[in-house]
Design a protein around this motif. Structure first.
Motif, PDB file in Angstrom:
ATOM      1  N   LEU A 102       0.834  -1.183   0.000  1.00 35.40           N
ATOM      2  CA  LEU A 102       0.000   0.000   0.000  1.00 35.40           C
ATOM      3  C   LEU A 102       0.879   1.246   0.000  1.00 35.40           C
ATOM      4  CD1 LEU A 102      -2.651  -1.110   2.657  1.00 35.40           C
ATOM      5  CD2 LEU A 102      -2.810  -1.285   0.159  1.00 35.40           C
ATOM      6  N   PHE A 103       0.516   2.215  -0.826  1.00 28.60           N
ATOM      7  CA  PHE A 103       1.270   3.458  -0.916  1.00 28.60           C
ATOM      8  C   PHE A 103       0.349   4.634  -0.621  1.00 28.60           C
ATOM      9  CE2 PHE A 103       3.231   0.395  -3.796  1.00 28.60           C
ATOM     10  CZ  PHE A 103       4.550   0.438  -3.393  1.00 28.60           C
ATOM     11  N   LYS A 104       0.910   5.663  -0.025  1.00 23.52           N
ATOM     12  CA  LYS A 104       0.146   6.842   0.348  1.00 23.52           C
ATOM     13  C   LYS A 104       0.658   8.054  -0.420  1.00 23.52           C
ATOM     14  CE  LYS A 104      -0.601   5.090   5.042  1.00 23.52           C
ATOM     15  NZ  LYS A 104      -0.390   5.346   6.488  1.00 23.52           N
ATOM     16  N   PRO A 105      -0.231   8.993  -0.759  1.00 18.31           N
ATOM     17  CA  PRO A 105       0.202  10.175  -1.522  1.00 18.31           C
ATOM     18  C   PRO A 105       1.323  10.951  -0.844  1.00 18.31           C
ATOM     19  CG  PRO A 105      -2.191  10.023  -1.501  1.00 18.31           C
ATOM     20  CD  PRO A 105      -1.686   8.971  -0.562  1.00 18.31           C
ATOM     21  N   GLU A 106       1.313  10.995   0.498  1.00 16.56           N
ATOM     22  CA  GLU A 106       2.343  11.766   1.195  1.00 16.56           C
ATOM     23  C   GLU A 106       3.731  11.147   1.080  1.00 16.56           C
ATOM     24  OE1 GLU A 106      -0.160   9.597   4.399  1.00 16.56           O
ATOM     25  OE2 GLU A 106      -0.488  10.632   2.481  1.00 16.56           O
ATOM     26  N   PRO A 165     -11.068  -0.399 -12.331  1.00 18.32           N
ATOM     27  CA  PRO A 165      -9.888   0.444 -12.092  1.00 18.32           C
ATOM     28  C   PRO A 165      -9.039  -0.089 -10.949  1.00 18.32           C
ATOM     29  CG  PRO A 165     -11.872   1.497 -11.254  1.00 18.32           C
ATOM     30  CD  PRO A 165     -12.329   0.295 -12.030  1.00 18.32           C
ATOM     31  N   VAL A 166      -7.753   0.161 -11.035  1.00 15.36           N
ATOM     32  CA  VAL A 166      -6.821  -0.199  -9.964  1.00 15.36           C
ATOM     33  C   VAL A 166      -6.375   1.108  -9.313  1.00 15.36           C
ATOM     34  CG1 VAL A 166      -4.699  -1.403  -9.356  1.00 15.36           C
ATOM     35  CG2 VAL A 166      -6.090  -2.224 -11.267  1.00 15.36           C
ATOM     36  N   PRO A 167      -7.029   1.513  -8.229  1.00 20.49           N
ATOM     37  CA  PRO A 167      -6.740   2.826  -7.637  1.00 20.49           C
ATOM     38  C   PRO A 167      -5.537   2.801  -6.712  1.00 20.49           C
ATOM     39  CG  PRO A 167      -8.516   1.778  -6.433  1.00 20.49           C
ATOM     40  CD  PRO A 167      -8.153   0.834  -7.553  1.00 20.49           C
ATOM     41  N   HIS A 168      -4.922   3.973  -6.529  1.00 21.06           N
ATOM     42  CA  HIS A 168      -3.880   4.197  -5.524  1.00 21.06           C
ATOM     43  C   HIS A 168      -2.732   3.196  -5.645  1.00 21.06           C
ATOM     44  CE1 HIS A 168      -7.123   6.655  -4.129  1.00 21.06           C
ATOM     45  NE2 HIS A 168      -7.830   5.623  -3.715  1.00 21.06           N
ATOM     46  N   THR A 169      -2.369   2.870  -6.888  1.00 21.88           N
ATOM     47  CA  THR A 169      -1.237   1.972  -7.102  1.00 21.88           C
ATOM     48  C   THR A 169      -0.053   2.768  -7.632  1.00 21.88           C
ATOM     49  OG1 THR A 169      -0.544  -0.140  -8.058  1.00 21.88           O
ATOM     50  CG2 THR A 169      -1.787   1.330  -9.484  1.00 21.88           C
ATOM     51  N   ASP A 218      21.947  14.989 -20.534  1.00 21.55           N
ATOM     52  CA  ASP A 218      21.255  16.254 -20.296  1.00 21.55           C
ATOM     53  C   ASP A 218      21.372  16.597 -18.818  1.00 21.55           C
ATOM     54  OD1 ASP A 218      19.436  18.356 -19.928  1.00 21.55           O
ATOM     55  OD2 ASP A 218      18.086  17.597 -21.472  1.00 21.55           O
ATOM     56  N   PRO A 219      22.024  17.698 -18.460  1.00 22.99           N
ATOM     57  CA  PRO A 219      22.209  18.007 -17.040  1.00 22.99           C
ATOM     58  C   PRO A 219      20.925  18.333 -16.304  1.00 22.99           C
ATOM     59  CG  PRO A 219      22.901  19.858 -18.405  1.00 22.99           C
ATOM     60  CD  PRO A 219      22.624  18.720 -19.337  1.00 22.99           C
ATOM     61  N   ASN A 220      19.837  18.559 -17.044  1.00 30.08           N
ATOM     62  CA  ASN A 220      18.570  18.918 -16.415  1.00 30.08           C
ATOM     63  C   ASN A 220      17.526  17.815 -16.488  1.00 30.08           C
ATOM     64  OD1 ASN A 220      19.229  21.714 -15.705  1.00 30.08           O
ATOM     65  ND2 ASN A 220      19.298  22.034 -17.924  1.00 30.08           N
ATOM     66  N   PHE A 221      17.978  16.601 -16.814  1.00 32.90           N
ATOM     67  CA  PHE A 221      17.025  15.501 -16.973  1.00 32.90           C
ATOM     68  C   PHE A 221      17.535  14.258 -16.259  1.00 32.90           C
ATOM     69  CE2 PHE A 221      14.967  12.019 -19.416  1.00 32.90           C
ATOM     70  CZ  PHE A 221      13.644  12.381 -19.197  1.00 32.90           C
ATOM     71  N   GLY A 222      16.773  13.786 -15.272  1.00 28.12           N
ATOM     72  CA  GLY A 222      17.152  12.589 -14.539  1.00 28.12           C
ATOM     73  C   GLY A 222      16.634  11.310 -15.148  1.00 28.12           C
ATOM     74  N   GLY A 223      15.479  11.389 -15.818  1.00 26.71           N
ATOM     75  CA  GLY A 223      14.940  10.223 -16.511  1.00 26.71           C
ATOM     76  C   GLY A 223      14.133   9.270 -15.664  1.00 26.71           C
ATOM     77  N   CYS A 224      13.750   9.660 -14.435  1.00 27.36           N
ATOM     78  CA  CYS A 224      12.971   8.783 -13.564  1.00 27.36           C
ATOM     79  C   CYS A 224      11.805   9.554 -12.962  1.00 27.36           C
ATOM     80  CB  CYS A 224      13.827   8.223 -12.422  1.00 27.36           C
ATOM     81  SG  CYS A 224      15.208   7.202 -12.960  1.00 27.36           S
ATOM     82  N   GLY A 225      10.697   8.861 -12.737  1.00 27.43           N
ATOM     83  CA  GLY A 225       9.541   9.483 -12.101  1.00 27.43           C
ATOM     84  C   GLY A 225       8.613   8.438 -11.531  1.00 27.43           C
ATOM     85  N   ARG A 226       7.665   8.894 -10.728  1.00 26.19           N
ATOM     86  CA  ARG A 226       6.683   7.978 -10.165  1.00 26.19           C
ATOM     87  C   ARG A 226       5.407   8.741  -9.861  1.00 26.19           C
ATOM     88  NH1 ARG A 226       8.828   6.845  -3.956  1.00 26.19           N
ATOM     89  NH2 ARG A 226       9.060   9.037  -3.352  1.00 26.19           N
ATOM     90  N   ALA A 227       4.305   7.999  -9.822  1.00 27.16           N
ATOM     91  CA  ALA A 227       2.996   8.590  -9.556  1.00 27.16           C
ATOM     92  C   ALA A 227       2.078   7.524  -8.977  1.00 27.16           C
ATOM     93  CB  ALA A 227       2.387   9.164 -10.836  1.00 27.16           C
ATOM     94  N   LEU A 228       1.040   7.972  -8.285  1.00 28.56           N
ATOM     95  CA  LEU A 228      -0.024   7.087  -7.824  1.00 28.56           C
ATOM     96  C   LEU A 228      -1.253   7.298  -8.691  1.00 28.56           C
ATOM     97  CD1 LEU A 228       0.028   7.330  -3.908  1.00 28.56           C
ATOM     98  CD2 LEU A 228       0.862   5.455  -5.331  1.00 28.56           C
ATOM     99  N   PHE A 271       2.745  -1.679  -9.572  1.00 30.84           N
ATOM    100  CA  PHE A 271       2.646  -2.629  -8.468  1.00 30.84           C
ATOM    101  C   PHE A 271       1.284  -3.314  -8.415  1.00 30.84           C
ATOM    102  CE2 PHE A 271       6.496  -0.655  -7.034  1.00 30.84           C
ATOM    103  CZ  PHE A 271       7.117  -1.645  -6.299  1.00 30.84           C
ATOM    104  N   GLY A 272       0.208  -2.638  -8.773  1.00 29.34           N
ATOM    105  CA  GLY A 272      -1.114  -3.236  -8.667  1.00 29.34           C
ATOM    106  C   GLY A 272      -1.583  -3.300  -7.228  1.00 29.34           C
ATOM    107  N   SER A 273      -2.650  -4.039  -6.994  1.00 31.69           N
ATOM    108  CA  SER A 273      -3.202  -4.168  -5.641  1.00 31.69           C
ATOM    109  C   SER A 273      -2.546  -5.290  -4.855  1.00 31.69           C
ATOM    110  CB  SER A 273      -4.711  -4.403  -5.714  1.00 31.69           C
ATOM    111  OG  SER A 273      -4.999  -5.596  -6.432  1.00 31.69           O
ATOM    112  N   GLY A 274      -1.642  -6.030  -5.485  1.00 26.26           N
ATOM    113  CA  GLY A 274      -0.911  -7.113  -4.834  1.00 26.26           C
ATOM    114  C   GLY A 274       0.294  -7.471  -5.680  1.00 26.26           C
ATOM    115  N   PHE A 275       1.297  -8.110  -5.072  1.00 27.96           N
ATOM    116  CA  PHE A 275       2.501  -8.461  -5.820  1.00 27.96           C
ATOM    117  C   PHE A 275       2.190  -9.386  -6.995  1.00 27.96           C
ATOM    118  CE2 PHE A 275       4.938  -7.185  -1.950  1.00 27.96           C
ATOM    119  CZ  PHE A 275       5.791  -6.292  -2.571  1.00 27.96           C
ATOM    120  N   ALA A 276       1.122 -10.154  -6.904  1.00 27.41           N
ATOM    121  CA  ALA A 276       0.759 -11.051  -8.004  1.00 27.41           C
ATOM    122  C   ALA A 276       0.321 -10.287  -9.244  1.00 27.41           C
ATOM    123  CB  ALA A 276      -0.350 -12.008  -7.565  1.00 27.41           C
ATOM    124  N   GLN A 277       0.007  -8.982  -9.081  1.00 25.46           N
ATOM    125  CA  GLN A 277      -0.368  -8.153 -10.219  1.00 25.46           C
ATOM    126  C   GLN A 277       0.811  -7.385 -10.786  1.00 25.46           C
ATOM    127  OE1 GLN A 277      -3.642  -5.567  -9.048  1.00 25.46           O
ATOM    128  NE2 GLN A 277      -4.933  -6.446 -10.618  1.00 25.46           N
TER     129      GLN A 277
END
Length: 241
Positions: A49-53, A90-94, A119-129, A165-171
């Motif tokens: 489980l992941f939280k926005p904060e 839908p798969v929410p909050h994943t 590119d000195p201004n580009f890391g190339g990684c991101g994440r979102a819920l 990640f999905g709602s479980g590791f199996a996903q």
């Protein structure tokens, strides 16, 4: 808490086999013995489980989350879509994580020796819920193509790596997203390991002018489908519920 959701079995006919000689690195790393199918455990169908904060405000904005002295070079791009399961729910909050090369086709990684500049201004990684409806969005630059040592003149099309990640590791799903209209797609030895052409097509994001920002950013829509889940019948609910 016991999960009331069961995952569909994977359809191995649409997934690439482990041993695909046209993608040379699979020759050494693929298993030589048939894999065992094991019963899914509770830890695999529940969480994480992941939280926005737990995420930063710029985690899904690759134009700004590594910027040092200006924004990165490249075609400003929005990637967005929904994450659903095979039942269409839908798969929410994943958690969705992405990583990619910069506009010149180079990763910010010490093992990447391609001569395109970093590119000195580009890391190339991101994440979102995903939100409550399974929707997600990223802002980034369109990655460039790059050569790799598979055949004499092998090139990877522009692509973005996804981890969901999905709602479980199996996903759990790790995959790649490609861009509509890229002429290198039919020549990509990695994408061609997928035996089903309709499954290959589902990895291609479609241009979405309705979500684009005029005079600013093009958008591509990439909807993701994870292993499906379904409510068990009342008579067969676990623990006799």
């Amino acid at each position: 808490m016991m999960s009331e959701r069961e995952f569909f079995q994977r359809d191995r006919r649409v997934h690439p086999p482990a041993f695909t000689p046209q993608y040379k690195t699979s020759v050494l790393r693929s298993p030589r013995m048939p894999l065992w199918s094991l019963q899914t455990s509770l830890s695999e169908v529940t969480g994480p489980l992941f939280k926005p904060e737990e995420l930063g405000p710029l985690d899904n904005d690759l134009l700004l989350n590594y910027a040092r002295a200006g924004e990165p070079i490249g075609e400003r791009t929005i990637i967005h879509g929904h994450v659903r399961d095979e039942a269409g729910q839908p798969v929410p909050h994943t958690l969705i994580e992405i990583w990619q090369a910069n506009a010149g086709g180079r990763y910010r990684h010490r093992n990447d020796t391609y001569f395109a500049p970093v590119d000195p201004n580009f890391g190339g990684c991101g994440r979102a819920l995903t939100n409550g409806e399974g929707y997600y969005a990223f802002r980034t630059v369109k990655p460039g193509a790059y050569p790799f040592r598979n055949q004499v003149n092998s090139w990877r099309p522009a692509h973005i790596h996804f981890s969901i990640f999905g709602s479980g590791f199996a996903q759990r799903l790790i995959t790649q997203m490609y861009f509509e209209g890229d002429p290198l797609i039919p020549h990509d030895s990695i994408l061609q390991t997928i035996p089903d052409p309709t499954a290959r097509d589902r990895l291609i994001a479609r241009l979405d002018l309705n979500a684009s920002v005029p005079l600013d950013t093009l958008a591509y829509r990439f909807d993701i489908v994870l292993r499906g889940s379904r409510q068990t019948l009342f008579e067969n609910k676990r623990e006799g519920a």
